[in-house]
Design a protein around this motif. Sequence first.
Motif, PDB file in Angstrom:
ATOM      1  N   ASP A  97      21.720 -50.810 -45.154  1.00 52.15           N
ATOM      2  CA  ASP A  97      22.100 -50.173 -43.915  1.00 52.15           C
ATOM      3  C   ASP A  97      21.773 -48.598 -43.887  1.00 52.15           C
ATOM      4  O   ASP A  97      22.519 -48.123 -44.571  1.00 52.15           O
ATOM      5  CB  ASP A  97      23.728 -50.388 -43.572  1.00 52.15           C
ATOM      6  CG  ASP A  97      23.999 -49.644 -42.068  1.00 52.15           C
ATOM      7  OD1 ASP A  97      23.162 -49.210 -41.481  1.00 52.15           O
ATOM      8  OD2 ASP A  97      25.077 -49.316 -41.636  1.00 52.15           O
ATOM      9  N   ALA A  98      20.643 -48.326 -43.389  1.00 56.69           N
ATOM     10  CA  ALA A  98      20.405 -46.793 -43.339  1.00 56.69           C
ATOM     11  C   ALA A  98      21.501 -45.762 -42.799  1.00 56.69           C
ATOM     12  O   ALA A  98      21.538 -44.848 -43.372  1.00 56.69           O
ATOM     13  CB  ALA A  98      18.797 -46.388 -42.732  1.00 56.69           C
ATOM     14  N   GLY A  99      21.988 -46.654 -41.810  1.00 57.21           N
ATOM     15  CA  GLY A  99      22.781 -45.655 -41.106  1.00 57.21           C
ATOM     16  C   GLY A  99      24.122 -45.252 -42.115  1.00 57.21           C
ATOM     17  O   GLY A  99      24.529 -44.259 -41.939  1.00 57.21           O
ATOM     18  N   SER A 100      24.621 -46.042 -42.788  1.00 58.39           N
ATOM     19  CA  SER A 100      25.788 -45.966 -43.755  1.00 58.39           C
ATOM     20  C   SER A 100      25.210 -45.581 -45.201  1.00 58.39           C
ATOM     21  O   SER A 100      25.803 -45.591 -46.337  1.00 58.39           O
ATOM     22  CB  SER A 100      26.793 -47.063 -43.668  1.00 58.39           C
ATOM     23  OG  SER A 100      26.250 -48.200 -44.074  1.00 58.39           O
ATOM     24  N   THR A 101      23.999 -45.579 -45.343  1.00 59.70           N
ATOM     25  CA  THR A 101      23.224 -45.065 -46.691  1.00 59.70           C
ATOM     26  C   THR A 101      23.700 -45.723 -47.757  1.00 59.70           C
ATOM     27  O   THR A 101      24.245 -45.486 -48.864  1.00 59.70           O
ATOM     28  CB  THR A 101      23.392 -43.395 -47.090  1.00 59.70           C
ATOM     29  OG1 THR A 101      24.651 -43.065 -46.876  1.00 59.70           O
ATOM     30  CG2 THR A 101      22.604 -42.590 -45.989  1.00 59.70           C
TER      31      THR A 101
END
Length: 348
Positions: free
Chosen positions: A312-316
Amino acid sequence: MTQMNPPSVAIVGAGMSGLTCARALQDAGFRVQVFDKSRGVGGRLATRRTDHGAFDHGAQYFTARDPRFRARVDQWISQGLVAPWTPALVAIDMAGGHPVRAAVGDGTVRYVGLPAMNHIGRTLAEGLDVRTDCTVTRACRTPGTPGTGSRAQWTLAGVDGKGAAVALDGRFDWLVAATPSPQAATLLGDAAGLQAQARSLPMVPCWAVLASFAAPVTAGFDAAFVNGSALTWVARNNAKPGRDPGAECWVLHAARDWSEAALEDPADAVCARMLAEFGRVTGCSNAPVSARAHRWRYAGPGTRTDLACLFDAGSTAGACGDWLAGSRVEGACISGLELARRIAEATD
Ligand SMILES: Cc1cc2nc3c(=O)[nH]c(=O)nc-3n(C[C@H](O)[C@H](O)[C@H](O)COP(=O)(O)OP(=O)(O)OC[C@H]3O[C@@H](n4cnc5c(N)ncnc54)[C@H](O)[C@@H]3O)c2cc1C
């Protein structure tokens, strides 16, 4: 990546998946730190040394089908780290109460680590910053501040093998959980979507027995897949290449249902029951000079998924392991590679 201040990654778990991911990211220019709760690396690619010999009590061997994994295995063979293992292998059916044997000639090439399974992890860890004896108990994500250029970062808390808090001062751009799925779910509380996915992919246990004998067990085989029994697998560890041929060491693995039913039973009682079944399977009544049971609470995936890794790129954050990418040693490696690729692509 040629940055003055390269992105940093915390990888929790120094098994095949975590070490593979770590190496790929380090090679791509990331600053990588790996943490593991055990005293050594390798995870379930494990070897226990005792006064009565050595036992690969986790993964017994591995196969290599994916070209990316085969290329690695070829390199390990040329390094002398891995060799094919061609045991006298049989399948034994105990459904009728007595052993019915058939040869296994499936053409599968089986590989083992030299001189023991855990050397694979040790070799993969060379050149990486790995902190062992460190259980990561919590991972917290502090969001970045919009407009200031400050990035979201992960901080970790952990304890050592005695339960004492350890100082983990680093701040990391990325968090990778390279542990079995229940442990990944615990770590991914600040990446709720990933946590839910990890929770939906349970793991199953396996009881193992490590038994050494004063004289060779006259089983007539080196390894057996067992059906209709408390056991699923028995193997003469010293039949593997590079082992001490004089130390008669057997590894027994219990069936999934049996292991689940006996999960909280005392290890001594489990050991006695598995040894009794070993006697029936092999027809050999030799008592071992030493035997102990080891419980793998998270031995392997309980369900299959088409996902190669969680990302999940959003939550790295992400997760890798054998509960993704088709299970087993090969799957763990591919999962680690895939997650490294996703992180590198998201960072370009
Ligand atoms: C009994 C048994 C038999 C098997 N037989 C085979 C076989 O014949 N062939 C095959 O291909 N595969 C086999 N496997 C499976 C194989 O061992 C695994 O697929 C593979 O090793 C998994 O690697 P991994 O990196 O996903 O996980 P692991 O090897 O489990 O690595 C995870 C690491 O995370 C660490 N960790 C967990 N939580 C934390 C935390 N909170 N903080 C810090 N560290 C943490 C653990 O200590 C561990 O080292 C077997 C496994 C078992 C148990």
